[in-house]
Design a protein around this motif. Structure first.
Motif, PDB file in Angstrom:
ATOM      1  N   SER A  33       0.852  -1.187   0.000  1.00 64.19           N
ATOM      2  CA  SER A  33       0.000   0.000   0.000  1.00 64.19           C
ATOM      3  C   SER A  33       0.888   1.236   0.000  1.00 64.19           C
ATOM      4  O   SER A  33       2.063   1.164   0.387  1.00 64.19           O
ATOM      5  CB  SER A  33      -0.933   0.013   1.216  1.00 64.19           C
ATOM      6  N   GLY A  34       0.333   2.353  -0.475  1.00 64.31           N
ATOM      7  CA  GLY A  34       1.070   3.597  -0.457  1.00 64.31           C
ATOM      8  C   GLY A  34       2.006   3.805  -1.627  1.00 64.31           C
ATOM      9  O   GLY A  34       2.845   4.711  -1.599  1.00 64.31           O
ATOM     10  N   LEU A  35       1.877   2.980  -2.664  1.00 68.54           N
ATOM     11  CA  LEU A  35       2.707   3.144  -3.848  1.00 68.54           C
ATOM     12  C   LEU A  35       1.909   2.748  -5.082  1.00 68.54           C
ATOM     13  O   LEU A  35       0.905   2.039  -4.968  1.00 68.54           O
ATOM     14  CB  LEU A  35       3.988   2.292  -3.757  1.00 68.54           C
ATOM     15  N   THR A  36       2.342   3.254  -6.228  1.00 67.06           N
ATOM     16  CA  THR A  36       1.714   2.861  -7.489  1.00 67.06           C
ATOM     17  C   THR A  36       2.270   1.495  -7.846  1.00 67.06           C
ATOM     18  O   THR A  36       3.297   1.371  -8.503  1.00 67.06           O
ATOM     19  CB  THR A  36       2.010   3.907  -8.574  1.00 67.06           C
ATOM     20  N   PHE A  37       1.560   0.481  -7.415  1.00 68.57           N
ATOM     21  CA  PHE A  37       2.100  -0.881  -7.352  1.00 68.57           C
ATOM     22  C   PHE A  37       2.653  -1.359  -8.683  1.00 68.57           C
ATOM     23  O   PHE A  37       3.737  -1.931  -8.749  1.00 68.57           O
ATOM     24  CB  PHE A  37       0.998  -1.823  -6.858  1.00 68.57           C
ATOM     25  N   GLY A  38       1.921  -1.151  -9.741  1.00 69.33           N
ATOM     26  CA  GLY A  38       2.301  -1.691 -11.041  1.00 69.33           C
ATOM     27  C   GLY A  38       3.572  -1.092 -11.621  1.00 69.33           C
ATOM     28  O   GLY A  38       4.115  -1.617 -12.591  1.00 69.33           O
ATOM     29  N   THR A  39       4.067  -0.019 -11.048  1.00 69.56           N
ATOM     30  CA  THR A  39       5.289   0.608 -11.549  1.00 69.56           C
ATOM     31  C   THR A  39       6.533   0.144 -10.799  1.00 69.56           C
ATOM     32  O   THR A  39       7.637   0.552 -11.114  1.00 69.56           O
ATOM     33  CB  THR A  39       5.196   2.142 -11.461  1.00 69.56           C
ATOM     34  N   TYR A  40       6.336  -0.705  -9.812  1.00 67.33           N
ATOM     35  CA  TYR A  40       7.451  -1.149  -8.980  1.00 67.33           C
ATOM     36  C   TYR A  40       7.836  -2.604  -9.259  1.00 67.33           C
ATOM     37  O   TYR A  40       6.968  -3.472  -9.406  1.00 67.33           O
ATOM     38  CB  TYR A  40       7.098  -1.020  -7.503  1.00 67.33           C
ATOM     39  N   ALA A  41       9.123  -2.835  -9.316  1.00 66.14           N
ATOM     40  CA  ALA A  41       9.632  -4.201  -9.291  1.00 66.14           C
ATOM     41  C   ALA A  41       9.519  -4.723  -7.865  1.00 66.14           C
ATOM     42  O   ALA A  41       9.588  -3.952  -6.902  1.00 66.14           O
ATOM     43  CB  ALA A  41      11.081  -4.243  -9.746  1.00 66.14           C
ATOM     44  N   LEU A  42       9.351  -6.016  -7.740  1.00 66.80           N
ATOM     45  CA  LEU A  42       9.216  -6.634  -6.418  1.00 66.80           C
ATOM     46  C   LEU A  42      10.192  -7.792  -6.296  1.00 66.80           C
ATOM     47  O   LEU A  42      10.454  -8.503  -7.269  1.00 66.80           O
ATOM     48  CB  LEU A  42       7.797  -7.136  -6.224  1.00 66.80           C
ATOM     49  N   GLY A  43      10.685  -7.962  -5.108  1.00 68.02           N
ATOM     50  CA  GLY A  43      11.616  -9.046  -4.867  1.00 68.02           C
ATOM     51  C   GLY A  43      11.315  -9.762  -3.571  1.00 68.02           C
ATOM     52  O   GLY A  43      10.676  -9.208  -2.668  1.00 68.02           O
ATOM     53  N   TRP A  44      11.747 -10.999  -3.523  1.00 71.38           N
ATOM     54  CA  TRP A  44      11.734 -11.772  -2.284  1.00 71.38           C
ATOM     55  C   TRP A  44      13.185 -12.077  -1.910  1.00 71.38           C
ATOM     56  O   TRP A  44      13.975 -12.489  -2.766  1.00 71.38           O
ATOM     57  CB  TRP A  44      10.965 -13.080  -2.444  1.00 71.38           C
ATOM     58  N   PHE A  45      13.483 -11.876  -0.656  1.00 73.81           N
ATOM     59  CA  PHE A  45      14.790 -12.174  -0.100  1.00 73.81           C
ATOM     60  C   PHE A  45      14.585 -13.030   1.145  1.00 73.81           C
ATOM     61  O   PHE A  45      13.478 -13.088   1.680  1.00 73.81           O
ATOM     62  CB  PHE A  45      15.527 -10.877   0.262  1.00 73.81           C
ATOM     63  N   ARG A  46      15.644 -13.656   1.593  1.00 74.88           N
ATOM     64  CA  ARG A  46      15.529 -14.437   2.827  1.00 74.88           C
ATOM     65  C   ARG A  46      16.815 -14.336   3.628  1.00 74.88           C
ATOM     66  O   ARG A  46      17.892 -14.067   3.086  1.00 74.88           O
ATOM     67  CB  ARG A  46      15.204 -15.895   2.516  1.00 74.88           C
ATOM     68  N   GLN A  47      16.654 -14.563   4.915  1.00 75.52           N
ATOM     69  CA  GLN A  47      17.815 -14.555   5.803  1.00 75.52           C
ATOM     70  C   GLN A  47      17.672 -15.679   6.811  1.00 75.52           C
ATOM     71  O   GLN A  47      16.711 -15.714   7.593  1.00 75.52           O
ATOM     72  CB  GLN A  47      17.948 -13.219   6.524  1.00 75.52           C
ATOM     73  N   ALA A  48      18.625 -16.591   6.752  1.00 70.75           N
ATOM     74  CA  ALA A  48      18.672 -17.702   7.694  1.00 70.75           C
ATOM     75  C   ALA A  48      19.499 -17.289   8.901  1.00 70.75           C
ATOM     76  O   ALA A  48      20.340 -16.390   8.815  1.00 70.75           O
ATOM     77  CB  ALA A  48      19.277 -18.924   7.019  1.00 70.75           C
ATOM     78  N   PRO A  49      19.292 -17.946  10.041  1.00 70.59           N
ATOM     79  CA  PRO A  49      20.059 -17.606  11.243  1.00 70.59           C
ATOM     80  C   PRO A  49      21.556 -17.687  11.005  1.00 70.59           C
ATOM     81  O   PRO A  49      22.065 -18.683  10.462  1.00 70.59           O
ATOM     82  CB  PRO A  49      19.608 -18.664  12.254  1.00 70.59           C
ATOM     83  N   GLY A  50      22.261 -16.636  11.358  1.00 75.94           N
ATOM     84  CA  GLY A  50      23.702 -16.621  11.227  1.00 75.94           C
ATOM     85  C   GLY A  50      24.223 -16.394   9.820  1.00 75.94           C
ATOM     86  O   GLY A  50      25.438 -16.462   9.592  1.00 75.94           O
ATOM     87  N   LYS A  51      23.303 -16.141   8.892  1.00 74.85           N
ATOM     88  CA  LYS A  51      23.714 -15.937   7.502  1.00 74.85           C
ATOM     89  C   LYS A  51      23.278 -14.553   7.017  1.00 74.85           C
ATOM     90  O   LYS A  51      22.404 -13.927   7.588  1.00 74.85           O
ATOM     91  CB  LYS A  51      23.116 -17.014   6.605  1.00 74.85           C
ATOM     92  N   GLU A  52      23.890 -14.127   5.931  1.00 75.69           N
ATOM     93  CA  GLU A  52      23.513 -12.855   5.349  1.00 75.69           C
ATOM     94  C   GLU A  52      22.208 -13.009   4.553  1.00 75.69           C
ATOM     95  O   GLU A  52      21.872 -14.096   4.083  1.00 75.69           O
ATOM     96  CB  GLU A  52      24.634 -12.347   4.439  1.00 75.69           C
ATOM     97  N   ARG A  53      21.535 -11.898   4.393  1.00 74.18           N
ATOM     98  CA  ARG A  53      20.339 -11.889   3.563  1.00 74.18           C
ATOM     99  C   ARG A  53      20.710 -12.246   2.124  1.00 74.18           C
ATOM    100  O   ARG A  53      21.740 -11.806   1.610  1.00 74.18           O
ATOM    101  CB  ARG A  53      19.695 -10.507   3.600  1.00 74.18           C
ATOM    102  N   GLU A  54      19.869 -13.049   1.478  1.00 74.14           N
ATOM    103  CA  GLU A  54      20.147 -13.441   0.104  1.00 74.14           C
ATOM    104  C   GLU A  54      18.926 -13.263  -0.780  1.00 74.14           C
ATOM    105  O   GLU A  54      17.773 -13.361  -0.337  1.00 74.14           O
ATOM    106  CB  GLU A  54      20.627 -14.897   0.041  1.00 74.14           C
ATOM    107  N   PHE A  55      19.192 -13.014  -2.030  1.00 74.63           N
ATOM    108  CA  PHE A  55      18.155 -12.875  -3.042  1.00 74.63           C
ATOM    109  C   PHE A  55      17.491 -14.207  -3.305  1.00 74.63           C
ATOM    110  O   PHE A  55      18.156 -15.248  -3.365  1.00 74.63           O
ATOM    111  CB  PHE A  55      18.790 -12.333  -4.328  1.00 74.63           C
ATOM    112  N   VAL A  56      16.179 -14.192  -3.483  1.00 79.98           N
ATOM    113  CA  VAL A  56      15.427 -15.395  -3.809  1.00 79.98           C
ATOM    114  C   VAL A  56      14.804 -15.288  -5.204  1.00 79.98           C
ATOM    115  O   VAL A  56      15.009 -16.135  -6.059  1.00 79.98           O
ATOM    116  CB  VAL A  56      14.322 -15.659  -2.773  1.00 79.98           C
ATOM    117  N   ALA A  57      14.027 -14.229  -5.424  1.00 77.82           N
ATOM    118  CA  ALA A  57      13.329 -14.076  -6.705  1.00 77.82           C
ATOM    119  C   ALA A  57      12.922 -12.619  -6.878  1.00 77.82           C
ATOM    120  O   ALA A  57      12.791 -11.879  -5.899  1.00 77.82           O
ATOM    121  CB  ALA A  57      12.088 -14.960  -6.763  1.00 77.82           C
TER     122      ALA A  57
END
Length: 121
Positions: free
Chosen positions: A24-48
């Protein structure tokens, strides 16, 4: 801008989950979206990630063929369908929105709060 991720949980190896992220609060269709994840003790990583139109997608090698990112611009929502889950998929999953498609988290100015996914063996 607010991003609200949901759908995480505790599942067994081989199960499926679908994560959702409502924006909410943005023109949704103009934004790229990503999923990232972070496991315990690890750095955040790109997913999709997915482009604003939904035509272009990209996945980390570790999830390619098992995860599918999609979006419904009419509902301001992005999804991550996760199939054939493995214990190594256990992490907090974050959705993010940015002005262009990227695999780098630093290119996404807006982030959701994260949802925990735990895969037991």
């Amino acid at each position: 801008v607010q991003l609200q991720a949901s759908g995480g949980g505790l599942v067994q190896t081989g199960d499926s989950l679908r994560l959702s992220c409502a924006a909410s609060g943005l023109t949704f269709g103009t934004y790229a979206l990503g999923w990232f994840r972070q496991a315990p003790g690890k750095e955040r990583e790109f997913v999709a990630r997915i482009s604003g139109s939904g035509i272009s997608t990209n996945y980390a090698d570790s999830v390619k063929g098992r995860f599918t990112i999609s979006r419904e611009n009419a509902k301001n929502t992005v999804y991550l369908q996760m199939d054939s889950l493995k214990p190594e998929d256990t992490a907090v999953y974050y959705c993010a929105a940015g002005p262009f498609v990227s695999v780098s988290g630093s290119d996404y100015p807006y982030w959701g709060q994260g949802t925990q996914v735990t895969v037991s063996s």
